[in-house]
Design a protein around this motif. Structure first.
Motif, PDB file in Angstrom:
ATOM      1  N   LEU A 182     -26.702   5.334 -75.640  1.00  0.00           N
ATOM      2  CA  LEU A 182     -26.379   5.323 -74.217  1.00  0.00           C
ATOM      3  C   LEU A 182     -24.900   5.102 -73.913  1.00  0.00           C
ATOM      4  CD1 LEU A 182     -29.401   3.288 -72.779  1.00  0.00           C
ATOM      5  CD2 LEU A 182     -29.113   5.767 -72.937  1.00  0.00           C
ATOM      6  N   THR A 183     -24.162   4.487 -74.835  1.00  0.00           N
ATOM      7  CA  THR A 183     -22.758   4.163 -74.531  1.00  0.00           C
ATOM      8  C   THR A 183     -21.936   5.388 -74.175  1.00  0.00           C
ATOM      9  OG1 THR A 183     -22.806   2.172 -75.883  1.00  0.00           O
ATOM     10  CG2 THR A 183     -20.658   3.144 -75.468  1.00  0.00           C
ATOM     11  N   PRO A 184     -21.966   6.462 -74.963  1.00  0.00           N
ATOM     12  CA  PRO A 184     -21.151   7.635 -74.567  1.00  0.00           C
ATOM     13  C   PRO A 184     -21.549   8.197 -73.201  1.00  0.00           C
ATOM     14  CG  PRO A 184     -21.890   7.834 -76.831  1.00  0.00           C
ATOM     15  CD  PRO A 184     -22.657   6.696 -76.240  1.00  0.00           C
ATOM     16  N   LEU A 185     -22.853   8.181 -72.906  1.00  0.00           N
ATOM     17  CA  LEU A 185     -23.285   8.738 -71.623  1.00  0.00           C
ATOM     18  C   LEU A 185     -22.822   7.877 -70.460  1.00  0.00           C
ATOM     19  CD1 LEU A 185     -26.941   9.757 -72.609  1.00  0.00           C
ATOM     20  CD2 LEU A 185     -24.906  11.212 -72.492  1.00  0.00           C
ATOM     21  N   LEU A 186     -23.061   6.569 -70.555  1.00  0.00           N
ATOM     22  CA  LEU A 186     -22.702   5.686 -69.442  1.00  0.00           C
ATOM     23  C   LEU A 186     -21.191   5.574 -69.280  1.00  0.00           C
ATOM     24  CD1 LEU A 186     -25.339   2.837 -69.943  1.00  0.00           C
ATOM     25  CD2 LEU A 186     -25.428   4.782 -68.358  1.00  0.00           C
ATOM     26  N   ALA A 187     -20.473   5.422 -70.406  1.00  0.00           N
ATOM     27  CA  ALA A 187     -19.021   5.289 -70.314  1.00  0.00           C
ATOM     28  C   ALA A 187     -18.393   6.573 -69.792  1.00  0.00           C
ATOM     29  CB  ALA A 187     -18.446   4.933 -71.689  1.00  0.00           C
ATOM     30  N   GLY A 188     -18.912   7.703 -70.216  1.00  0.00           N
ATOM     31  CA  GLY A 188     -18.373   8.966 -69.723  1.00  0.00           C
ATOM     32  C   GLY A 188     -18.583   9.134 -68.229  1.00  0.00           C
ATOM     33  N   ALA A 230     -14.140   6.820 -78.172  1.00  0.00           N
ATOM     34  CA  ALA A 230     -14.434   6.035 -79.377  1.00  0.00           C
ATOM     35  C   ALA A 230     -15.903   6.148 -79.751  1.00  0.00           C
ATOM     36  CB  ALA A 230     -14.049   4.570 -79.143  1.00  0.00           C
ATOM     37  N   ALA A 231     -16.788   6.122 -78.745  1.00  0.00           N
ATOM     38  CA  ALA A 231     -18.222   6.229 -79.039  1.00  0.00           C
ATOM     39  C   ALA A 231     -18.562   7.591 -79.633  1.00  0.00           C
ATOM     40  CB  ALA A 231     -19.026   5.989 -77.757  1.00  0.00           C
ATOM     41  N   VAL A 232     -17.921   8.640 -79.112  1.00  0.00           N
ATOM     42  CA  VAL A 232     -18.175   9.983 -79.655  1.00  0.00           C
ATOM     43  C   VAL A 232     -17.696  10.089 -81.103  1.00  0.00           C
ATOM     44  CG1 VAL A 232     -17.559  12.412 -79.429  1.00  0.00           C
ATOM     45  CG2 VAL A 232     -18.165  11.083 -77.401  1.00  0.00           C
ATOM     46  N   VAL A 233     -16.499   9.531 -81.371  1.00  0.00           N
ATOM     47  CA  VAL A 233     -15.968   9.575 -82.743  1.00  0.00           C
ATOM     48  C   VAL A 233     -16.870   8.814 -83.701  1.00  0.00           C
ATOM     49  CG1 VAL A 233     -14.054   8.837 -84.213  1.00  0.00           C
ATOM     50  CG2 VAL A 233     -13.592   9.931 -82.014  1.00  0.00           C
ATOM     51  N   VAL A 259      -9.214   1.509 -64.749  1.00  0.00           N
ATOM     52  CA  VAL A 259     -10.590   1.318 -65.236  1.00  0.00           C
ATOM     53  C   VAL A 259     -11.177   2.653 -65.714  1.00  0.00           C
ATOM     54  CG1 VAL A 259     -12.921   0.637 -64.558  1.00  0.00           C
ATOM     55  CG2 VAL A 259     -10.957  -0.711 -63.804  1.00  0.00           C
ATOM     56  N   GLY A 260     -10.888   3.720 -64.982  1.00  0.00           N
ATOM     57  CA  GLY A 260     -11.398   5.036 -65.404  1.00  0.00           C
ATOM     58  C   GLY A 260     -10.878   5.449 -66.764  1.00  0.00           C
ATOM     59  N   TRP A 261      -9.570   5.238 -66.993  1.00  0.00           N
ATOM     60  CA  TRP A 261      -9.024   5.601 -68.307  1.00  0.00           C
ATOM     61  C   TRP A 261      -9.583   4.697 -69.411  1.00  0.00           C
ATOM     62  CZ3 TRP A 261      -7.353  10.044 -69.304  1.00  0.00           C
ATOM     63  CH2 TRP A 261      -6.648  10.797 -68.368  1.00  0.00           C
ATOM     64  N   PHE A 262      -9.874   3.432 -69.069  1.00  0.00           N
ATOM     65  CA  PHE A 262     -10.494   2.547 -70.059  1.00  0.00           C
ATOM     66  C   PHE A 262     -11.861   3.086 -70.488  1.00  0.00           C
ATOM     67  CE2 PHE A 262     -13.555  -0.904 -70.730  1.00  0.00           C
ATOM     68  CZ  PHE A 262     -13.038  -1.457 -71.903  1.00  0.00           C
ATOM     69  N   PHE A 263     -12.673   3.468 -69.506  1.00  0.00           N
ATOM     70  CA  PHE A 263     -13.987   4.024 -69.838  1.00  0.00           C
ATOM     71  C   PHE A 263     -13.863   5.365 -70.575  1.00  0.00           C
ATOM     72  CE2 PHE A 263     -15.727   1.135 -66.515  1.00  0.00           C
ATOM     73  CZ  PHE A 263     -16.695   0.539 -67.308  1.00  0.00           C
ATOM     74  N   ALA A 264     -12.807   6.124 -70.278  1.00  0.00           N
ATOM     75  CA  ALA A 264     -12.592   7.374 -71.009  1.00  0.00           C
ATOM     76  C   ALA A 264     -12.307   7.094 -72.489  1.00  0.00           C
ATOM     77  CB  ALA A 264     -11.445   8.151 -70.380  1.00  0.00           C
ATOM     78  N   LEU A 265     -11.501   6.038 -72.738  1.00  0.00           N
ATOM     79  CA  LEU A 265     -11.234   5.654 -74.131  1.00  0.00           C
ATOM     80  C   LEU A 265     -12.506   5.177 -74.817  1.00  0.00           C
ATOM     81  CD1 LEU A 265      -7.797   3.793 -73.753  1.00  0.00           C
ATOM     82  CD2 LEU A 265      -8.222   6.086 -74.688  1.00  0.00           C
TER      83      LEU A 265
END
Length: 252
Positions: free
Chosen positions: A111-117, A156-159, A146-152
């Motif tokens: 869920l992390t990549p989905l929610l963070a994205g 990271a989750a995708v990698v 905050v948006g750029w933080f969630f983008a990072l």
């Protein structure tokens, strides 16, 4: 023709190895001097008669193929069932044979990549829309941060997820490399050995022996006869002229 057409492609190397053993055996056992056919000639004849040779041991070969196919089907069904269970466990947050901690990690990994994205898109969109207003509201810059933080976090989750998939693929490929005929189940290996033994003793050796016995051994040509010269004196083939006949009425 260079292969036995009746066989499956994966079994042709076995056919070739058995043929090599059979050729070596019949040539070593040949007791009538020089063999009328060499190894390459025997191999050519055997490969050309691949259907005929394979038909002699068709029962053993069909048994081997049936056992192998059933084993592979069972392995595919087992792998498919494991994949379905793993997907279900990840979706429900429950790891197979593990506690709630491992289940929570599985849920987070999914869920992390989905929610963070999604959070990154929302905060960046609102922050830049507010930044277009003049004067810019004070909350616009924090929203973009905050948006750029969630983008990072999303990147990271995708990698990390990609690394996990790569490690899983490498592990599966390593297992596939070790899935050799030597590691096949005992019943399949026994059926394979029975087919190869029957192919050698009941099909290959009789065929090659018959090919040798029905081929006449070539005899070297005899050297041409040479006519020796006649030594010594021989009477010439011509005669001297006869003396003239005397006239009986002539007086000497």
């Amino acid at each position: 023709m260079t292969t036995a057409p009746h066989l499956l492609n994966e079994d042709r190397p076995d056919f070739e190895r058995v043929l090599t053993t059979a050729i070596r055996t019949v040539l070593d056992d040949w007791q009538d001097g020089e063999s009328p056919l060499n190894g390459e000639q025997l191999r050519t004849r055997a490969l050309a008669a691949g259907d005929e040779i394979s038909a002699v041991v068709a029962q053993e070969y069909d048994t081997y193929c049936a056992l192998r196919a059933r084993t592979r089907d069972d392995a595919r069904e087992s792998a498919r069932a494991r994949e379905n269970r793993a997907f279900g466990y990840a979706a429900m947050g429950v790891a197979e044979g593990a506690g709630s901690g491992a289940g929570l990690l599985a849920v987070m990994a999914v869920l992390t990549p989905l929610l963070a994205g999604a959070a990154a898109v929302i905060f960046l969109l609102i922050g830049y829309l507010l930044g277009a207003i003049s004067p810019e509201p004070g909350i616009a810059h924090p929203l973009r941060t905050v948006g750029w933080f969630f983008a990072l976090v999303t990147g990271a989750a995708v990698v990390l997820g990609g690394i996990g998939l790569l490690l899983t693929a490498l592990r599966d490929s390593s297992a596939a490399i070790h899935d050799t005929p030597d590691a096949m189940p005992a019943d399949v290996a026994a059926a394979r050995d029975a087919w190869r033994d029957a192919l050698l003793t009941r099909a290959m050796l009789p065929f090659l022996t018959t090919a040798l016995t029905r081929t006449p051994t070539p005899t070297p040509p005899s050297p041409p006869a040479t006519q020796l010269p006649h030594l010594g004196y021989s009477r010439p083939d011509f005669t001297s002229p006869h003396p003239p006949e005397r006239d009986p009425h002539a007086h000497g």
